[in-house]
Design a protein around this motif. Structure first.
Motif, PDB file in Angstrom:
ATOM      1  N   PHE A   1       0.855  -1.181   0.000  1.00  0.00           N
ATOM      2  CA  PHE A   1       0.000   0.000   0.000  1.00  0.00           C
ATOM      3  C   PHE A   1       0.889   1.228   0.000  1.00  0.00           C
ATOM      4  O   PHE A   1       2.103   1.120   0.168  1.00  0.00           O
ATOM      5  CB  PHE A   1      -0.957  -0.003   1.206  1.00  0.00           C
ATOM      6  CG  PHE A   1      -0.286  -0.107   2.540  1.00  0.00           C
ATOM      7  CD1 PHE A   1       0.074   1.026   3.240  1.00  0.00           C
ATOM      8  CD2 PHE A   1      -0.020  -1.347   3.094  1.00  0.00           C
ATOM      9  CE1 PHE A   1       0.691   0.938   4.469  1.00  0.00           C
ATOM     10  CE2 PHE A   1       0.595  -1.450   4.325  1.00  0.00           C
ATOM     11  CZ  PHE A   1       0.954  -0.302   5.014  1.00  0.00           C
ATOM     12  N   ALA A   2       0.288   2.385  -0.205  1.00  0.00           N
ATOM     13  CA  ALA A   2       1.045   3.635  -0.285  1.00  0.00           C
ATOM     14  C   ALA A   2       1.814   3.876   1.017  1.00  0.00           C
ATOM     15  O   ALA A   2       1.286   3.684   2.116  1.00  0.00           O
ATOM     16  CB  ALA A   2       0.112   4.802  -0.579  1.00  0.00           C
ATOM     17  N   MET A   3       3.047   4.334   0.899  1.00  0.00           N
ATOM     18  CA  MET A   3       3.938   4.502   2.050  1.00  0.00           C
ATOM     19  C   MET A   3       3.403   5.496   3.079  1.00  0.00           C
ATOM     20  O   MET A   3       3.651   5.343   4.271  1.00  0.00           O
ATOM     21  CB  MET A   3       5.310   4.955   1.547  1.00  0.00           C
ATOM     22  CG  MET A   3       6.350   5.075   2.606  1.00  0.00           C
ATOM     23  SD  MET A   3       6.710   3.461   3.287  1.00  0.00           S
ATOM     24  CE  MET A   3       8.033   3.843   4.373  1.00  0.00           C
ATOM     25  N   TYR A   4       2.655   6.486   2.648  1.00  0.00           N
ATOM     26  CA  TYR A   4       2.215   7.487   3.607  1.00  0.00           C
ATOM     27  C   TYR A   4       1.217   6.918   4.614  1.00  0.00           C
ATOM     28  O   TYR A   4       0.961   7.519   5.648  1.00  0.00           O
ATOM     29  CB  TYR A   4       1.679   8.745   2.939  1.00  0.00           C
ATOM     30  CG  TYR A   4       0.360   8.620   2.222  1.00  0.00           C
ATOM     31  CD1 TYR A   4      -0.847   8.790   2.903  1.00  0.00           C
ATOM     32  CD2 TYR A   4       0.308   8.373   0.863  1.00  0.00           C
ATOM     33  CE1 TYR A   4      -2.059   8.685   2.250  1.00  0.00           C
ATOM     34  CE2 TYR A   4      -0.899   8.271   0.199  1.00  0.00           C
ATOM     35  CZ  TYR A   4      -2.071   8.440   0.904  1.00  0.00           C
ATOM     36  OH  TYR A   4      -3.266   8.346   0.259  1.00  0.00           O
ATOM     37  N   GLY A   5       0.698   5.731   4.366  1.00  0.00           N
ATOM     38  CA  GLY A   5      -0.133   5.060   5.349  1.00  0.00           C
ATOM     39  C   GLY A   5       0.661   4.718   6.602  1.00  0.00           C
ATOM     40  O   GLY A   5       0.159   4.816   7.719  1.00  0.00           O
ATOM     41  N   ARG A   6       1.908   4.327   6.424  1.00  0.00           N
ATOM     42  CA  ARG A   6       2.777   4.057   7.578  1.00  0.00           C
ATOM     43  C   ARG A   6       3.088   5.354   8.324  1.00  0.00           C
ATOM     44  O   ARG A   6       3.203   5.374   9.541  1.00  0.00           O
ATOM     45  CB  ARG A   6       4.089   3.395   7.128  1.00  0.00           C
ATOM     46  CG  ARG A   6       3.899   2.004   6.602  1.00  0.00           C
ATOM     47  CD  ARG A   6       3.546   0.995   7.689  1.00  0.00           C
ATOM     48  NE  ARG A   6       4.708   0.773   8.537  1.00  0.00           N
ATOM     49  CZ  ARG A   6       4.674   0.765   9.859  1.00  0.00           C
ATOM     50  NH1 ARG A   6       3.565   0.940  10.506  1.00  0.00           N
ATOM     51  NH2 ARG A   6       5.765   0.570  10.548  1.00  0.00           N
ATOM     52  N   PHE A   7       3.246   6.445   7.579  1.00  0.00           N
ATOM     53  CA  PHE A   7       3.523   7.727   8.229  1.00  0.00           C
ATOM     54  C   PHE A   7       2.361   8.135   9.132  1.00  0.00           C
ATOM     55  O   PHE A   7       2.571   8.651  10.217  1.00  0.00           O
ATOM     56  CB  PHE A   7       3.786   8.818   7.195  1.00  0.00           C
ATOM     57  CG  PHE A   7       5.000   8.578   6.334  1.00  0.00           C
ATOM     58  CD1 PHE A   7       6.061   7.814   6.775  1.00  0.00           C
ATOM     59  CD2 PHE A   7       5.077   9.127   5.072  1.00  0.00           C
ATOM     60  CE1 PHE A   7       7.177   7.594   5.991  1.00  0.00           C
ATOM     61  CE2 PHE A   7       6.190   8.922   4.274  1.00  0.00           C
ATOM     62  CZ  PHE A   7       7.239   8.150   4.731  1.00  0.00           C
ATOM     63  N   ARG A   8       1.132   7.901   8.684  1.00  0.00           N
ATOM     64  CA  ARG A   8      -0.044   8.226   9.510  1.00  0.00           C
ATOM     65  C   ARG A   8      -0.075   7.347  10.754  1.00  0.00           C
ATOM     66  O   ARG A   8      -0.441   7.805  11.825  1.00  0.00           O
ATOM     67  CB  ARG A   8      -1.341   8.037   8.714  1.00  0.00           C
ATOM     68  CG  ARG A   8      -1.559   9.037   7.630  1.00  0.00           C
ATOM     69  CD  ARG A   8      -1.611  10.461   8.164  1.00  0.00           C
ATOM     70  NE  ARG A   8      -2.780  10.639   9.008  1.00  0.00           N
ATOM     71  CZ  ARG A   8      -2.776  11.353  10.137  1.00  0.00           C
ATOM     72  NH1 ARG A   8      -1.704  11.939  10.565  1.00  0.00           N
ATOM     73  NH2 ARG A   8      -3.879  11.464  10.846  1.00  0.00           N
TER      74      ARG A   8
END
Length: 149
Positions: A65-72
């Motif tokens: 999935f898109a990496m910014y999901g981990r950032f959130r």
């Protein structure tokens, strides 16, 4: 006999792992909705599953999935670096409680991924153990019948 050995040696059946990956993706997407993450639905729609095969066995399953999901999940990005999370929280508290003149970013973690990932991995383990447990008695019965002939 070789045919039966091959079926038992296929420890990770593709159909089971593929179905689990679809189920896990549904849970991840449900968690995103629950935590109100992703206004544009880009993160929600970015989920993909991929199975790495070796011979007839599944060697690995990847959910991408898109990496910014981990950032959130971690509460970083948009001005907050990973190593600044604790000081950012302290600055936020100091500013609100005491009116201190410190800078902080309002970005807070929304824990949607880490615990769910662990739970889903353990669930896959349980499913595979149960499946293997159902196949071993049949395989042993076939081995005994082949040896008695």
């Amino acid at each position: 006999m070789a045919n039966h050995e091959q079926s038992l040696m296929e420890l990770v059946p593709r159909r089971i792992v593929s179905a689990w990956a679809k189920y896990a993706i549904d849970h991840f997407q449900e968690s995103l909705r629950k935590h109100k993450i992703g206004i544009t639905q880009n993160l929600f729609n970015s989920f993909k599953r991929q199975l790495e095969m070796n011979g007839g066995d599944v060697e690995a399953v990847m959910i991408k999935f898109a990496m910014y999901g981990r950032f959130r999940d971690m509460g970083v990005g948009r001005g907050v670096k990973a190593y600044e999370r604790k000081t950012n929280k302290a600055n936020l508290i100091a500013s609100k409680r005491y009116g201190a003149n410190v800078s902080y970013a309002s970005r807070q973690p929304k824990r949607w991924y880490s615990k769910l990932k662990t739970a889903e991995s353990l669930r896959l383990q349980e499913i595979l153990i149960e499946d293997l447990g159902h196949r071993i008695p049949a395989w042993l019965g076939e081995q005994w019948s082949d040896q008695s002939n």
